[in-house]
Design an enzyme around this catalytic site. Structure first.
Site, short mmCIF file in Angstrom:
data_model
loop_
_atom_site.label_atom_id
_atom_site.label_comp_id
_atom_site.label_asym_id
_atom_site.label_seq_id
_atom_site.Cartn_x
_atom_site.Cartn_y
_atom_site.Cartn_z
N ARG A 68 3.50 12.54 6.04
CA ARG A 68 4.53 11.65 5.52
C ARG A 68 5.92 12.13 5.92
O ARG A 68 6.83 11.33 6.08
CB ARG A 68 4.43 11.55 3.99
CG ARG A 68 3.16 10.87 3.50
CD ARG A 68 3.28 10.43 2.05
NE ARG A 68 3.64 11.50 1.14
CZ ARG A 68 2.78 12.36 0.59
NH1 ARG A 68 1.49 12.28 0.89
NH2 ARG A 68 3.20 13.28 -0.25
N TYR A 72 8.86 9.82 7.35
CA TYR A 72 10.19 9.72 6.73
C TYR A 72 11.29 9.98 7.75
O TYR A 72 12.33 9.30 7.74
CB TYR A 72 10.31 10.70 5.57
CG TYR A 72 9.32 10.46 4.45
CD1 TYR A 72 8.83 9.18 4.19
CD2 TYR A 72 8.85 11.51 3.66
CE1 TYR A 72 7.91 8.95 3.18
CE2 TYR A 72 7.93 11.29 2.65
CZ TYR A 72 7.47 10.02 2.41
OH TYR A 72 6.56 9.81 1.41
N TYR A 94 11.45 -0.58 -2.56
CA TYR A 94 10.88 -0.89 -3.87
C TYR A 94 11.58 -0.09 -4.95
O TYR A 94 11.96 1.06 -4.75
CB TYR A 94 9.40 -0.50 -3.89
CG TYR A 94 8.45 -1.69 -3.91
CD1 TYR A 94 8.68 -2.78 -4.73
CD2 TYR A 94 7.31 -1.69 -3.12
CE1 TYR A 94 7.79 -3.85 -4.76
CE2 TYR A 94 6.41 -2.75 -3.13
CZ TYR A 94 6.67 -3.83 -3.95
OH TYR A 94 5.81 -4.89 -3.97
#
Length: 287
Positions: A68, A72, A94
């Site tokens: 991840r 990113y 979100y």
């Protein structure tokens, strides 16, 4: 002709489709040259495309077996690439763009370091929904928040008389920074850790905020011991209500009451110096 200075604004669109978007965040989305979408729901992306004709998803940067952290960094670079071209860029994420969202923080910091205008606008987060849906007030007994794997990997102190909120329990013990939940064995290690402060029968709550107006959020109660077998999604949050009552600090209360009495009697504050500091109290006890 002078090139228009680029800018970056990372906004939160809230948890519920269309219902949580603030007027200022909506304005930024509508006026942007390009909007990068950091959401995992296709319906939300379609809704964003109704607000701006150039919406580009960041979801394609995730990959099976891909860290991840790499994703990113790529998110930051694709947003900054457009800013450097002089465009007005918006990153729409979100919930709140600064809560469990690494790339918005890094993108804003990098843009500022390069001399561009950059800022972050808050949004309604899962945490905000959690307090409302569960009827919890973090000011009543206090509230502590931990990312689950961080709690497991470092020596943190848990106060079981306060609320405990654990983020991303589905990724408990994840050392690979992947995109898939870890397994029962890792969750059992989490239970073993929590059992140092909570009985195995202690009630836990699995929470997921509603994302659609006609949808209900998830509120599932279960004993701590059953956590390894529970169904956990990447967006599931684990809440542990307090175990036991707050323990009074009688020494501090005595000091505060002495100060209050001195004020009521109109005594100069210097007269309250007779209220001993903790260090002096401990020294007297040793003697």
């Amino acid at each position: 002709m002078t090139q228009v200075q680029g800018s970056l604004t990372c906004v939160g669109i809230g948890m519920m489709l269309g219902a949580h978007l603030s007027p200022i965040a909506r304005s930024h989305i509508e006026q942007a040259d390009v909007v990068f979408s950091g959401v995992s729901d296709g319906f939300v992306e379609l809704w964003l495309k109704e607000l701006n004709k150039d919406v580009r998803s960041l979801q394609s940067l995730y990959g099976e077996g891909k860290s991840r952290n790499i994703t990113y960094r790529e998110m930051v670079e694709v947003m900054l690439a457009e800013v450097r071209l002089g465009k007005k860029v918006v990153g729409a994420f979100y919930g709140h763009p600064g809560i469990f969202a690494k790339s918005p923080h890094e993108a804003v910091a990098l843009a500022k370091s390069e001399g561009f205008e950059a800022k972050m606008l808050p949004g309604i987060s899962s945490e905000d929904c959690l307090y409302a849906d569960l009827g919890l007030d973090p000011g009543k007994v206090g509230c502590q928040h931990f990312e689950t794997t961080q709690l497991m990997l470092y020596q943190r102190r848990i106060d079981p008389t306060a609320l405990l909120v654990l983020w991303q329990p589905a990724l408990a013990g994840d050392l690979e920074l992947g995109i898939r939940p870890t397994g029962r064995a890792e969750r059992q290690l989490l239970v073993d850790l929590l059992a140092l402060d909570y009985p195995l029968e202690h009630e836990c709550i699995l929470y997921e905020a509603a994302t659609m107006p006609l949808q209900s959020g998830r509120i599932e109660r279960l004993p701590l011991k059953d956590l390894p077998l529970a169904k956990l999604e990447l967006h599931t949050t684990l809440v542990l209500p307090p175990r036991g009552k707050l323990k009074p600090n009688n020494e501090m209360r005595a000091k505060l009451e002495a100060l209050s009495k001195a004020r009521r009697e109109g005594k100069p504050m210097g007269d309250t110096a007779q209220v001993l500091p903790f260090s002096a109290i401990k020294e007297r006890k040793r003697q």
